[in-house]
Design a protein around this motif. Structure first.
Motif, mmCIF file in Angstrom:
data_model
loop_
_atom_site.group_PDB
_atom_site.id
_atom_site.type_symbol
_atom_site.label_atom_id
_atom_site.label_comp_id
_atom_site.label_asym_id
_atom_site.label_seq_id
_atom_site.Cartn_x
_atom_site.Cartn_y
_atom_site.Cartn_z
ATOM 1 N N ALA A 190 25.947 -45.848 -70.131
ATOM 2 C CA ALA A 190 26.803 -45.050 -69.254
ATOM 3 C C ALA A 190 26.824 -45.678 -67.862
ATOM 4 N N PRO A 191 27.970 -45.755 -67.239
ATOM 5 C CA PRO A 191 28.007 -46.272 -65.865
ATOM 6 C C PRO A 191 27.249 -45.355 -64.917
ATOM 7 N N VAL A 192 26.743 -45.946 -63.865
ATOM 8 C CA VAL A 192 25.991 -45.212 -62.850
ATOM 9 C C VAL A 192 26.828 -44.997 -61.605
ATOM 10 N N TYR A 193 27.646 -46.001 -61.291
ATOM 11 C CA TYR A 193 28.419 -45.992 -60.049
ATOM 12 C C TYR A 193 29.895 -45.761 -60.322
ATOM 13 N N PHE A 194 30.548 -45.142 -59.344
ATOM 14 C CA PHE A 194 32.004 -44.993 -59.365
ATOM 15 C C PHE A 194 32.555 -45.514 -58.051
ATOM 16 N N ARG A 195 33.636 -46.264 -58.160
ATOM 17 C CA ARG A 195 34.398 -46.678 -56.981
ATOM 18 C C ARG A 195 35.856 -46.322 -57.241
ATOM 19 N N GLY A 196 36.397 -45.453 -56.423
ATOM 20 C CA GLY A 196 37.770 -45.017 -56.614
ATOM 21 C C GLY A 196 38.773 -46.050 -56.126
ATOM 22 N N GLY A 224 37.501 -40.897 -68.020
ATOM 23 C CA GLY A 224 38.169 -41.796 -68.965
ATOM 24 C C GLY A 224 37.611 -43.197 -68.941
ATOM 25 N N ALA A 225 37.423 -43.740 -67.748
ATOM 26 C CA ALA A 225 36.854 -45.085 -67.636
ATOM 27 C C ALA A 225 35.391 -45.097 -68.053
ATOM 28 N N ALA A 226 34.671 -44.031 -67.712
ATOM 29 C CA ALA A 226 33.252 -43.960 -68.085
ATOM 30 C C ALA A 226 33.084 -44.010 -69.598
ATOM 31 N N GLN A 227 33.931 -43.281 -70.323
ATOM 32 C CA GLN A 227 33.844 -43.286 -71.773
ATOM 33 C C GLN A 227 34.189 -44.655 -72.341
ATOM 34 N N ALA A 228 35.191 -45.308 -71.770
ATOM 35 C CA ALA A 228 35.559 -46.651 -72.233
ATOM 36 C C ALA A 228 34.400 -47.626 -72.044
#
Length: 242
Positions: free
Chosen positions: A145-151, A133-137
């Motif tokens: 497109a984002p590369v990194y994710f931080r939970g 969801g956040a990636a699409q936003a």
């Protein structure tokens, strides 16, 4: 009787401490890997926007000093802060947006689990939706497109890590927790920033303007720049687990 009461109190305190400690996963810690031939490893500032508001003073300090930062945004924060989002998007040379989740749900699976008081993901599908969801936003806003994710909470269990990586994202850890969720006083944040070393990845928060993060950064960043520190975003960087 006194001994018995003391023992009971000690057991209660130990039990409370154990309950406050995340038992369901591990915190991700990374540093920047040294680039071959580079004169010095830079420092990366990463700012989380979990929910809440927009710390305009903190971002203005970075703009004024021309210090770049990687901003980990939730979709929830983007939806509630269009003006702050516009400020970030107006400086693509300084700020890059990366994925902090859709609703700020920890990347830990279990209906009965809570990380720092935040309910964990009920199942794998919720972890996938949290990332997607956040990636699409971010893609809609920036065209990239984002590369990194931080939970949320930066705590992960093994199953969630597998899901995140299978989706094509790299988990972004950190090596310096500058503001402990924007809860520390200015002097403590400034002390942590002054202790930064080349290669560090700093985590702080830009969603709590009532905290002291902006003031500490405004006081400390000029000192770090005067010492010759160079700052970069995570884009194109190589992270090294520690």
């Amino acid at each position: 009787m006194i001994r018995s009461s003391s023992a009971f109190l000690l057991a209660l305190l130990l039990s409370s401490a154990a309950m406050a400690t995340p038992r369901w996963g591990t915190e991700a810690h990374d540093r920047l890997a040294a680039a071959p031939g580079a004169p010095a490893t830079p420092v990366a500032i990463t700012l989380d926007a979990c929910g809440g508001a927009f710390d305009a003073s903190l971002i203005q300090t970075l703009v004024d000093l021309r210090v770049p930062a990687t901003i980990f945004v939730t979709k929830k924060w983007l939806d509630h802060n269009p003006a702050g989002t516009a400020v970030l998007l107006a400086h693509p040379d300084l700020f890059e947006l990366e994925d902090h989740g859709t609703s700020h749900m920890p990347a830990v699976i279990g209906k009965d689990r809570r990380i720092y008081g935040i309910p964990a993901a009920p199942d794998a599908a919720h972890v996938e939706a949290e990332v997607a969801g956040a990636a699409q936003a971010i893609r809609t806003l920036t065209g990239r497109a984002p590369v990194y994710f931080r939970g949320a909470t930066a705590i992960y269990d093994a199953q969630s890590l597998q899901i995140i990586r299978a989706m094509g994202y790299q988990v972004a850890g950190f090596s310096v927790n500058a503001d402990a969720g924007a809860t520390l006083p200015e002097a403590d944040i400034a002390a942590r920033l002054r202790a930064v070393r080349p290669g560090d990845i700093v985590i702080a928060h830009m969603n709590k303007p009532a905290g002291a993060t902006a003031e500490a950064f405004a006081a400390t960043l000029p000192q770090l720049l005067a010492r010759g520190y160079r700052f970069v975003t995570l884009s194109g960087a190589r992270l090294q687990p520690v």
